[in-house]
Design a protein around this motif. Structure first.
Motif, PDB file in Angstrom:
ATOM      1  N   GLY A 170      -7.487  -6.159   5.478  1.00  0.00           N
ATOM      2  CA  GLY A 170      -6.227  -6.503   5.196  1.00  0.00           C
ATOM      3  C   GLY A 170      -5.142  -5.457   5.559  1.00  0.00           C
ATOM      4  N   ILE A 171      -4.012  -5.381   5.053  1.00  0.00           N
ATOM      5  CA  ILE A 171      -2.867  -4.758   5.671  1.00  0.00           C
ATOM      6  C   ILE A 171      -3.080  -3.198   5.658  1.00  0.00           C
ATOM      7  N   VAL A 175       5.150   3.965   2.110  1.00  0.00           N
ATOM      8  CA  VAL A 175       4.674   2.411   1.877  1.00  0.00           C
ATOM      9  C   VAL A 175       4.449   1.702   3.034  1.00  0.00           C
ATOM     10  N   SER A 176       3.682   0.720   2.689  1.00  0.00           N
ATOM     11  CA  SER A 176       3.526  -0.512   3.725  1.00  0.00           C
ATOM     12  C   SER A 176       4.698  -1.367   3.684  1.00  0.00           C
ATOM     13  N   VAL A 177       4.597  -2.362   4.469  1.00  0.00           N
ATOM     14  CA  VAL A 177       5.531  -3.367   4.239  1.00  0.00           C
ATOM     15  C   VAL A 177       5.015  -4.285   3.082  1.00  0.00           C
ATOM     16  N   ILE A 190       0.943  -1.173  -0.182  1.00  0.00           N
ATOM     17  CA  ILE A 190       0.132  -0.152  -0.010  1.00  0.00           C
ATOM     18  C   ILE A 190       0.815   1.096   0.139  1.00  0.00           C
ATOM     19  N   GLY A 191       0.556   2.108  -0.923  1.00  0.00           N
ATOM     20  CA  GLY A 191       1.509   3.593  -0.935  1.00  0.00           C
ATOM     21  C   GLY A 191       0.623   4.613  -0.917  1.00  0.00           C
ATOM     22  N   LEU A 192       1.137   5.750  -0.347  1.00  0.00           N
ATOM     23  CA  LEU A 192       0.443   7.184  -0.477  1.00  0.00           C
ATOM     24  C   LEU A 192       1.561   7.797  -1.574  1.00  0.00           C
ATOM     25  N   ASP A 193       0.942   8.282  -2.697  1.00  0.00           N
ATOM     26  CA  ASP A 193       1.537   9.192  -3.570  1.00  0.00           C
ATOM     27  C   ASP A 193       1.247  10.516  -3.082  1.00  0.00           C
TER      28      ASP A 193
END
Length: 214
Positions: A206-207, A125-127, A93-96
């Motif tokens: 989920g994550i 970003v997540s793991v 999972i990412g943040l732009d």
């Protein structure tokens, strides 16, 4: 590449692609829908992981854009859409993080998007998420909150260009390598963030990720 080696994609990745304007209009209006992927780069030095705050550069107005990230697992060049997902090693999972005021300036002057998309801490970003935990990247429900208030909800089934299409498109002109990341696009209604805000988001059931804005 073994998933254990891809867990360090933040450390080892050499390229970050972003897909812009890649969600369908909720109204169903296709008049302004892009006809081929619109891409931009972030620098690998833009990565941060949980525990490191998002910094707002002086003069920037930041917007969060939560996205499903695709992590390449093996070298990929000129692949077809049908075989593209075979080259995926996992997800995140990412943040732009985007400087919306700089984006307005860039668009109005037909300038590149580098300044508004790539700056320190602009790619939280997540793991690493193993590939088997997301059996269908075309049906992933995403959500994002700012200070506990729901800001974004979307599903990757509404991407204009799927993960497979993006991989195939990019690989025609640029070799994708293990640990490279593709941010697939953000659902509607991303929100402006301010110093002190807390951004949380993730996959439904989920994550999740959580980042503080300095």
């Amino acid at each position: 590449m073994a998933a254990s080696r891809l867990k360090d994609f933040v450390k080892n990745g050499r390229k970050i692609y972003g897909a812009a304007l890649n969600y369908k209009d909720p109204s169903g209006d296709t008049s302004k829908q892009i006809q081929e992927p619109v891409l931009f780069f972030k620098a690998p030095s833009d990565y941060i992981t949980e525990g490191t705050p998002i910094e707002i550069p002086v003069g920037f107005t930041l917007v969060e854009e939560l996205e499903l990230g695709v992590i390449i697992g093996k070298t990929c060049k000129k692949v077809t859409e049908s075989e593209a997902l075979d080259y995926v090693g996992g997800y995140c999972i990412g943040l732009d993080m985007t400087a919306v005021n700089e984006m307005v300036k860039a668009r109005s002057n037909n300038w590149p998007w580098t300044r508004c998309k790539s700056f320190d801490t602009s790619c939280p970003v997540s793991v690493f998420i193993p590939k088997e935990e997301i059996p269908d990247p075309n049906n992933v429900e995403l959500w994002c909150t700012i200070n506990g208030r729901l800001q974004q909800v979307g599903n990757t089934k509404d991407l204009v260009f799927s993960a497979a299409q993006l991989i195939s498109f990019i690989s025609q002109t640029h070799t994708l390598e293990p640990n490279d990341l593709i941010l697939t696009g953000t659902p509607p209604t991303p929100g402006i963030v301010h110093s002190g805000d807390v951004i949380e988001g993730g996959i439904k059931e989920g994550i999740t990720i959580k980042f503080i804005v300095n």
